[in-house]
Design a protein around this motif. Structure first.
Motif, mmCIF file in Angstrom:
data_model
loop_
_atom_site.group_PDB
_atom_site.id
_atom_site.type_symbol
_atom_site.label_atom_id
_atom_site.label_comp_id
_atom_site.label_asym_id
_atom_site.label_seq_id
_atom_site.Cartn_x
_atom_site.Cartn_y
_atom_site.Cartn_z
ATOM 1 N N ARG A 1 -146.137 0.831 -53.113
ATOM 2 C CA ARG A 1 -145.124 0.357 -52.161
ATOM 3 C C ARG A 1 -144.587 1.524 -51.337
ATOM 4 O O ARG A 1 -144.384 1.412 -50.121
ATOM 5 C CB ARG A 1 -144.000 -0.337 -52.920
ATOM 6 N N ALA A 2 -144.349 2.656 -52.001
ATOM 7 C CA ALA A 2 -143.875 3.843 -51.285
ATOM 8 C C ALA A 2 -144.908 4.307 -50.268
ATOM 9 O O ALA A 2 -144.572 4.668 -49.136
ATOM 10 C CB ALA A 2 -143.569 4.957 -52.288
ATOM 11 N N MET B 1 -142.604 8.547 -53.326
ATOM 12 C CA MET B 1 -141.806 8.242 -52.134
ATOM 13 C C MET B 1 -141.271 9.507 -51.480
ATOM 14 O O MET B 1 -141.322 9.665 -50.255
ATOM 15 C CB MET B 1 -140.658 7.299 -52.487
ATOM 16 N N TYR C 1 -142.488 10.390 -47.757
ATOM 17 C CA TYR C 1 -141.466 10.463 -46.699
ATOM 18 C C TYR C 1 -141.530 11.813 -45.994
ATOM 19 O O TYR C 1 -141.501 11.897 -44.765
ATOM 20 C CB TYR C 1 -140.079 10.246 -47.309
ATOM 21 N N SER D 1 -147.579 -4.753 -50.741
ATOM 22 C CA SER D 1 -148.505 -3.631 -50.554
ATOM 23 C C SER D 1 -149.651 -3.705 -51.560
ATOM 24 O O SER D 1 -150.224 -2.681 -51.923
ATOM 25 C CB SER D 1 -147.763 -2.298 -50.701
ATOM 26 N N LYS E 1 -147.278 2.532 -48.686
ATOM 27 C CA LYS E 1 -147.375 1.648 -47.528
ATOM 28 C C LYS E 1 -146.160 1.794 -46.627
ATOM 29 O O LYS E 1 -146.287 1.789 -45.390
ATOM 30 C CB LYS E 1 -147.521 0.200 -47.975
ATOM 31 N N THR E 2 -144.995 1.946 -47.221
ATOM 32 C CA THR E 2 -143.771 2.102 -46.435
ATOM 33 C C THR E 2 -143.856 3.296 -45.488
ATOM 34 O O THR E 2 -143.375 3.255 -44.354
ATOM 35 C CB THR E 2 -142.558 2.274 -47.366
#
Length: 228
Positions: A21-22, A149, A153, A51, A24-25
């Motif tokens: 999920r991280a 994440m 990021y 995701s 795809k974000t």
């Protein structure tokens, strides 16, 4: 620059789902999993939420070396206090380092270790540079999903825009340089100097393209002289 996320022996499906999920974000797509089927379990799909294609397209490998076979530059994440290696970059410091590397290497891997024990020294030795998230000393480490994440990021800007054309024909000049340097240590009869060998392995990952080329040239001249 193409960046792959590699998870080594993740045990909890929920952590793998959180990592997907991280990814795809932040725009990452290439997930590689070593020695685990946690991504196939329901817990991973439940937490991934939107995701699951990251999980469905994940590549699996029996060992970390296999997962990194086609990748010319590797960043391994670890707790600084537990590593025997000295050359270390924070997530923020990785950005300019990878920006420079993107012009001549093209791809890199970001490796995360086991939830309970991280990466072994043998696995850390496969990396070109180590990284970790700076934290308050007495606070426990981030869980796997949180760590992924933070790095995704921080490094998201590197995967945006059109990919750069990579100059040069050598698939992995850093790896070639490492092998060449160790070969020279053998020829000089000092291969058992562990401190020197460790320094080479750790420091070479920080070299820029011009420095790598110049060191290749220097080692070539030394090899030529030794052969006379």
């Amino acid at each position: 620059m193409h960046l792959s996320v590699v998870l080594v022996s993740p045990a909890r499906p929920e952590n793998v789902g959180a990592a997907a999920r991280a990814m795809k974000t932040m725009g990452f797509r290439d997930l590689r999993i070593v020695d685990s089927e946690a991504h196939l379990q329901e817990g991973a799909r439940r937490v991934a939420h939107g995701s699951v294609e990251i999980l469905d397209n994940a590549k699996t490998f029996p060992t970390l070396a296999d997962a990194l076979a086609d990748i010319p530059f590797t960043i391994a994440t670890t707790a600084r206090s537990r590593a025997k290696f000295h050359y270390y970059a924070t997530p923020a410091e990785l950005v300019p380092l990878l920006e420079e590397k993107s012009a001549w290497l093209g791809s890199a891997a970001l490796v995360f270790g086991r939830e309970d024990s991280g990466l072994t020294n043998e696995e850390l030795a496969l990396a070109d540079i180590l990284s970790g998230v700076p934290m308050v000393a007495d606070y426990p480490s981030l869980n796997l999903g949180q760590a992924v994440m933070v790095f995704c990021y921080q490094l998201a800007s590197l995967i945006q825009g059109d990919p750069k054309e990579v100059a040069g024909a050598d698939d992995n000049p850093l790896q070639a340089l490492r092998l060449r340097a160790h070969g020279l240590l053998d020829k000089l009869g000092v291969a058992d100097d562990v401190k020197m060998a460790d320094w080479l392995d750790q420091r070479l990952g920080l070299l820029e393209q011009r420095d790598t080329a110049m060191l290749h040239r220097l080692l070539h001249d030394i090899e030529k002289k030794l052969a006379e």
